[in-house]
Design an enzyme around this catalytic site. Sequence first.
Site, PDB file in Angstrom:
ATOM      1  N   THR A  74       0.872  -1.191   0.000  1.00 40.83           N
ATOM      2  CA  THR A  74       0.000   0.000   0.000  1.00 40.83           C
ATOM      3  C   THR A  74       0.902   1.233   0.000  1.00 40.83           C
ATOM      4  O   THR A  74       1.348   1.656  -1.051  1.00 40.83           O
ATOM      5  CB  THR A  74      -0.964   0.014   1.202  1.00 40.83           C
ATOM      6  OG1 THR A  74      -0.219  -0.177   2.396  1.00 40.83           O
ATOM      7  CG2 THR A  74      -2.014  -1.076   1.058  1.00 40.83           C
ATOM      8  N   LYS A 133       4.537  -6.826   4.102  1.00 43.37           N
ATOM      9  CA  LYS A 133       4.216  -5.456   3.706  1.00 43.37           C
ATOM     10  C   LYS A 133       3.907  -4.698   4.981  1.00 43.37           C
ATOM     11  O   LYS A 133       3.503  -5.266   5.997  1.00 43.37           O
ATOM     12  CB  LYS A 133       3.059  -5.417   2.718  1.00 43.37           C
ATOM     13  CG  LYS A 133       1.717  -5.856   3.234  1.00 43.37           C
ATOM     14  CD  LYS A 133       0.886  -4.803   3.883  1.00 43.37           C
ATOM     15  CE  LYS A 133       0.819  -3.577   3.045  1.00 43.37           C
ATOM     16  NZ  LYS A 133       0.159  -2.491   3.800  1.00 43.37           N
ATOM     17  N   THR A 166      -1.009  -1.447   7.236  1.00 42.71           N
ATOM     18  CA  THR A 166      -1.205  -2.667   7.972  1.00 42.71           C
ATOM     19  C   THR A 166      -0.092  -3.665   7.701  1.00 42.71           C
ATOM     20  O   THR A 166       0.310  -3.847   6.573  1.00 42.71           O
ATOM     21  CB  THR A 166      -2.509  -3.260   7.457  1.00 42.71           C
ATOM     22  OG1 THR A 166      -3.498  -2.289   7.718  1.00 42.71           O
ATOM     23  CG2 THR A 166      -2.855  -4.540   8.147  1.00 42.71           C
ATOM     24  N   GLU A 186       6.823   4.955   7.297  1.00 37.77           N
ATOM     25  CA  GLU A 186       6.373   6.128   6.537  1.00 37.77           C
ATOM     26  C   GLU A 186       7.250   7.341   6.819  1.00 37.77           C
ATOM     27  O   GLU A 186       7.381   7.767   7.964  1.00 37.77           O
ATOM     28  CB  GLU A 186       4.904   6.393   6.836  1.00 37.77           C
ATOM     29  CG  GLU A 186       4.041   5.294   6.220  1.00 37.77           C
ATOM     30  CD  GLU A 186       2.597   5.323   6.656  1.00 37.77           C
ATOM     31  OE1 GLU A 186       1.753   4.867   5.877  1.00 37.77           O
ATOM     32  OE2 GLU A 186       2.315   5.785   7.769  1.00 37.77           O
ATOM     33  N   ASN A 213       0.494  11.004   6.102  1.00 41.31           N
ATOM     34  CA  ASN A 213      -0.710  10.631   6.840  1.00 41.31           C
ATOM     35  C   ASN A 213      -1.729  11.745   6.959  1.00 41.31           C
ATOM     36  O   ASN A 213      -2.847  11.516   7.403  1.00 41.31           O
ATOM     37  CB  ASN A 213      -0.323  10.093   8.216  1.00 41.31           C
ATOM     38  CG  ASN A 213       0.267   8.718   8.083  1.00 41.31           C
ATOM     39  OD1 ASN A 213      -0.391   7.810   7.595  1.00 41.31           O
ATOM     40  ND2 ASN A 213       1.529   8.574   8.463  1.00 41.31           N
ATOM     41  N   SER A 240      -7.815  11.107   1.402  1.00 43.40           N
ATOM     42  CA  SER A 240      -8.556  11.936   0.456  1.00 43.40           C
ATOM     43  C   SER A 240      -7.913  11.932  -0.927  1.00 43.40           C
ATOM     44  O   SER A 240      -6.860  11.401  -1.134  1.00 43.40           O
ATOM     45  CB  SER A 240      -8.669  13.359   1.003  1.00 43.40           C
ATOM     46  OG  SER A 240      -7.499  13.711   1.720  1.00 43.40           O
TER      47      SER A 240
END
Lengths: 413, 413
Positions: A158, A184, A195, A285, A408, A413
């Site tokens: 993702t 992942k 996740t 991230e 994040n 959106s």
Amino acid sequence: MASTVSPLAPKSYPDMPDLDGVRFATAEAGIKYKGRTDVLLASLDEGTAVAGVFTRSKCSSAPVDWCKSILSNGRARALLVNSGNANAFTGKKGKSAVELSAKIAARALACDPADVFLASTGVIGEPLDAEKFEDVIDELAAAEKPASWLDAAKAIMTTDTFPKVATASVDIDGETITINGMAKGAGMIAPDMATMLSFIFTDAAISPPVLQSLLSGETDDSFNSVTVDSDTSTSDTVLLFATGAAEKRGISKLDALDDPRLATVRAALGDLMQNLAQQIARDGEGARKFVEVQVEGAETDTSARTIALSIANSPLVKTAVAGEDANWGRVVMAVGKAGEPADRDKLAIWFGDVRVAVDGERDADYSEEAASAVMKEEDIVIRVDLGLGEGQARVWTCDLTKEYVAINGDYRS
Amino acid sequence: MASTVSPLAPKSYPDMPDLDGVRFATAEAGIKYKGRTDVLLASLDEGTAVAGVFTRSKCSSAPVDWCKSILSNGRARALLVNSGNANAFTGKKGKSAVELSAKIAARALACDPADVFLASTGVIGEPLDAEKFEDVIDELAAAEKPASWLDAAKAIMTTDTFPKVATASVDIDGETITINGMAKGAGMIAPDMATMLSFIFTDAAISPPVLQSLLSGETDDSFNSVTVDSDTSTSDTVLLFATGAAEKRGISKLDALDDPRLATVRAALGDLMQNLAQQIARDGEGARKFVEVQVEGAETDTSARTIALSIANSPLVKTAVAGEDANWGRVVMAVGKAGEPADRDKLAIWFGDVRVAVDGERDADYSEEAASAVMKEEDIVIRVDLGLGEGQARVWTCDLTKEYVAINGDYRS
């Protein structure tokens, strides 16, 4: 899927050997992403054993509930994974979607739906349209050329910036068995999108109880030792499949917990799981630094672990690492807030090899310059000795950067 | 001290009435900051009672240890506070520094060192040079014009962008007593610098046990309900002083826990403490949004509180707020990870007045547009109903922005 690869990504991927008894296919089902694969189907030989560990979230996803409900059978014939939608917090629709997904895969592979394991990762709260699997399942089942391990690892990404694979070989009875894994995740670590999922396969024949014992035993020191942001996913799933194909090569089944051959398998599996877990932290991230937190001298291992996680999860420690600031005062703070036994005046702290604090105060010999040099490295070890006992722990994390906030702040959106 | 004021700062400060029995002076001692006040001395009338609550950190600062050691006397004549250095994790030097600080203040005010309360806030691990108090103590003690409440609140700021004060009046026996308070903190919330300190004063005569009961009773719903980054300071200190000057106006001492006059005092004190706590969240490092998390329908109040803090501390929830994204999936995640009783299929979630999820899935009537409008507001309420019982809680926090990372990535250097 982010456009730039993490600077902490491995410089090369390992050659992943074939693994008898498992075959991958990937497809573009358009679940959320366009122009990239988002479905992975693994078909598994008859006789494949399975073990699993799952999120402790009280709001676990529909696929997690599904896997838990069939795990006790101990057998698997298929694994169907999608990215882009977590099928979490989707109520009755989510339950129907997993039932339909399993049925679709079972029909294509001519197996029992109760032998189909499922995992979904992506946005929470959007109903998953399982009909989309119907559109691609025949293509997946009939794929002439099996997808590579890297292809498989890519289909489950993702916000990951690189696919995560690892391999290990173990000699048993003069023959070699293989363990291949993928993972992942770019946050637990950062649910709702990043996740954590991991699927590990071996061609060894291992009975379900032994397999579960192996997996559960190695989880704490690997996947449970990595944190990106202290957030726990609704969907975390680790599945370990043993196809048993190696039996044909004369390696008899490992079906007793006291089988002496298990030691090397356990060690290799543990290393492989730690490798994958570290790759997740390296793809945290916005990560620019990889951090290993080592705690020793705690009253117990459990206490050491709580303290290590308190340090690894502290936004102030993580922003200091991002700023290349040897701010050991924040490490003191994180030890103090952990709520575990600690004696301020026995505490010692190192960044890399530089001891910055000892006996409850700044190390008199501490060189700011040397500590700053450590902080400029890409991989940083923060070590704490509590001076109380023999308890120790090690966890991995990454720094907290402006990019984490950017990623994040506008993911959904 | 940051150069730009938080956009969430109050538009105006309250008029702070004089409070008999307490007198402030501030000075520039150059402890860390240049060109601003960094020392506050409060001198208190003889007979002043005191109560305190302190950090639960296992690595508490030397001033916290000092205050705890003298608190049982129940009396205070002075409060000496500095910003710029926390005197935490400073070993024996830290202990010597607090002893010397108390002695310096005691000599200037002709009182017992054991009646001098101390608080320090700033960098951890640097020895505090208490001699610097010597340089300014006579100036402080002899100050002709008492410093204002705002001046006092400014002298204790570190990364705060505005001074935090609040006032309340209570009618007792036809006379008025006053409660004035100040606080500093921009993180607990964000230790090591933005350590939370609060000092509250009343001219009422209140015996130490009653005073402590008032303070302890109101702490959970105020200062313990605010979080900026889940980090717990080594130095958190709340002190409540009762000078007793109102006795001269005929308001007899409140010295019994069943005194019926206590109810209004308790209510006013609780409101004032909540006001100060909210101001801390409004000055959270890098904050652009103020968030109130309301949890109801939990099994117990304690459980509701754990869940509310899990939501308020989640980096993913906080970055979503920063991005004005009504990402309720992350609220589900935060409920799930709290480890408290929760039934996914009974959960309902609101942003402001907009119910986005109900009965374990997305609210069918939910308008993304209406939810997005809520997220654009400066003050945002996130409300969760667990549907299990009567437990409820309310906590305050702020969003997690790139500015938080910037402020904390280079604070120390």
